[in-house]
Write a protein that holds these residues in place. Structure first.
Motif, PDB file in Angstrom:
ATOM      1  N   VAL A 193       1.305 121.883 -66.042  1.00  0.00           N
ATOM      2  CA  VAL A 193       2.307 121.612 -67.070  1.00  0.00           C
ATOM      3  C   VAL A 193       2.205 120.132 -67.453  1.00  0.00           C
ATOM      4  O   VAL A 193       2.080 119.278 -66.578  1.00  0.00           O
ATOM      5  CB  VAL A 193       3.726 121.911 -66.524  1.00  0.00           C
ATOM      6  N   PRO A 194       2.270 119.820 -68.742  1.00  0.00           N
ATOM      7  CA  PRO A 194       2.273 118.411 -69.139  1.00  0.00           C
ATOM      8  C   PRO A 194       3.487 117.674 -68.561  1.00  0.00           C
ATOM      9  O   PRO A 194       4.608 118.200 -68.590  1.00  0.00           O
ATOM     10  CB  PRO A 194       2.357 118.454 -70.664  1.00  0.00           C
ATOM     11  N   SER A 195       3.263 116.487 -68.055  1.00  0.00           N
ATOM     12  CA  SER A 195       4.358 115.719 -67.447  1.00  0.00           C
ATOM     13  C   SER A 195       5.446 115.375 -68.462  1.00  0.00           C
ATOM     14  O   SER A 195       6.601 115.171 -68.084  1.00  0.00           O
ATOM     15  CB  SER A 195       3.819 114.441 -66.802  1.00  0.00           C
ATOM     16  N   GLU A 196       5.106 115.326 -69.754  1.00  0.00           N
ATOM     17  CA  GLU A 196       6.098 115.026 -70.785  1.00  0.00           C
ATOM     18  C   GLU A 196       7.229 116.051 -70.826  1.00  0.00           C
ATOM     19  O   GLU A 196       8.307 115.759 -71.348  1.00  0.00           O
ATOM     20  CB  GLU A 196       5.443 114.980 -72.180  1.00  0.00           C
ATOM     21  N   PHE A 197       6.983 117.244 -70.293  1.00  0.00           N
ATOM     22  CA  PHE A 197       7.986 118.300 -70.355  1.00  0.00           C
ATOM     23  C   PHE A 197       8.908 118.318 -69.149  1.00  0.00           C
ATOM     24  O   PHE A 197       9.809 119.138 -69.069  1.00  0.00           O
ATOM     25  CB  PHE A 197       7.319 119.666 -70.491  1.00  0.00           C
ATOM     26  N   VAL A 198       8.681 117.422 -68.208  1.00  0.00           N
ATOM     27  CA  VAL A 198       9.471 117.388 -66.981  1.00  0.00           C
ATOM     28  C   VAL A 198      10.311 116.118 -66.980  1.00  0.00           C
ATOM     29  O   VAL A 198       9.787 115.008 -67.013  1.00  0.00           O
ATOM     30  CB  VAL A 198       8.560 117.431 -65.739  1.00  0.00           C
ATOM     31  N   VAL A 199      11.618 116.307 -66.981  1.00  0.00           N
ATOM     32  CA  VAL A 199      12.548 115.191 -66.908  1.00  0.00           C
ATOM     33  C   VAL A 199      13.397 115.436 -65.664  1.00  0.00           C
ATOM     34  O   VAL A 199      14.077 116.446 -65.587  1.00  0.00           O
ATOM     35  CB  VAL A 199      13.434 115.132 -68.177  1.00  0.00           C
ATOM     36  N   ASN A 200      13.328 114.529 -64.726  1.00  0.00           N
ATOM     37  CA  ASN A 200      14.026 114.736 -63.440  1.00  0.00           C
ATOM     38  C   ASN A 200      15.458 115.161 -63.672  1.00  0.00           C
ATOM     39  O   ASN A 200      16.158 114.496 -64.415  1.00  0.00           O
ATOM     40  CB  ASN A 200      14.001 113.459 -62.603  1.00  0.00           C
ATOM     41  N   PRO A 201      15.959 116.171 -63.056  1.00  0.00           N
ATOM     42  CA  PRO A 201      15.312 117.253 -62.319  1.00  0.00           C
ATOM     43  C   PRO A 201      15.227 118.541 -63.135  1.00  0.00           C
ATOM     44  O   PRO A 201      15.407 119.631 -62.595  1.00  0.00           O
ATOM     45  CB  PRO A 201      16.221 117.426 -61.118  1.00  0.00           C
TER      46      PRO A 201
END
Length: 120
Positions: free
Chosen positions: A53-61
């Motif tokens: 998954v692209p890291s841009e799509f992950v916002v903690n948490p």
């Protein structure tokens, strides 16, 4: 689909995360991350045989707020995961940047509007 998918240069994600990485960031089991992908809360593509998954799509948490809506709109427009990823990371000078980068700020509504228009 391909004529609207390849409108500009494809920038690509900054970094890729594996599903176990995301499970650790979200503090959930990896099976929950698989469910999020099935439910179109996240999008993953195979790279070297591994779902990432692209890291841009992950916002903690959690996943990026507007991502699920855009993923569903593109799916309803007939886009598969590869085409969706290409659309999200294709540079668009009128945004500016890519739709993926626009999801994280005030351009999110415009990105969703453009994704919705692809279905017509």
């Amino acid at each position: 689909m391909t004529e609207s998918v390849t409108a500009g240069p494809v920038a690509g994600p900054v970094e890729w995360l594996t599903l176990p990485d995301i499970a650790e960031i979200f503090d959930v089991k990896v099976t929950r991350v698989h469910q999020m992908i099935r439910d179109r809360e996240l999008i993953a593509v195979r790279r070297d045989g591994v779902l990432q998954v692209p890291s841009e799509f992950v916002v903690n948490p959690t996943a990026r707020k507007h991502l699920p809506g855009v993923l569903n709109l593109l799916h309803d427009a007939g886009y598969n995961d590869e085409e969706t990823m290409r659309w999200l990371f294709t540079a668009d000078p009128s945004l500016p940047g890519t739709p993926a980068s626009g999801l994280g700020g005030p351009l999110a509504t415009e990105v969703k509007r453009r994704a919705q228009a692809l279905g017509f």
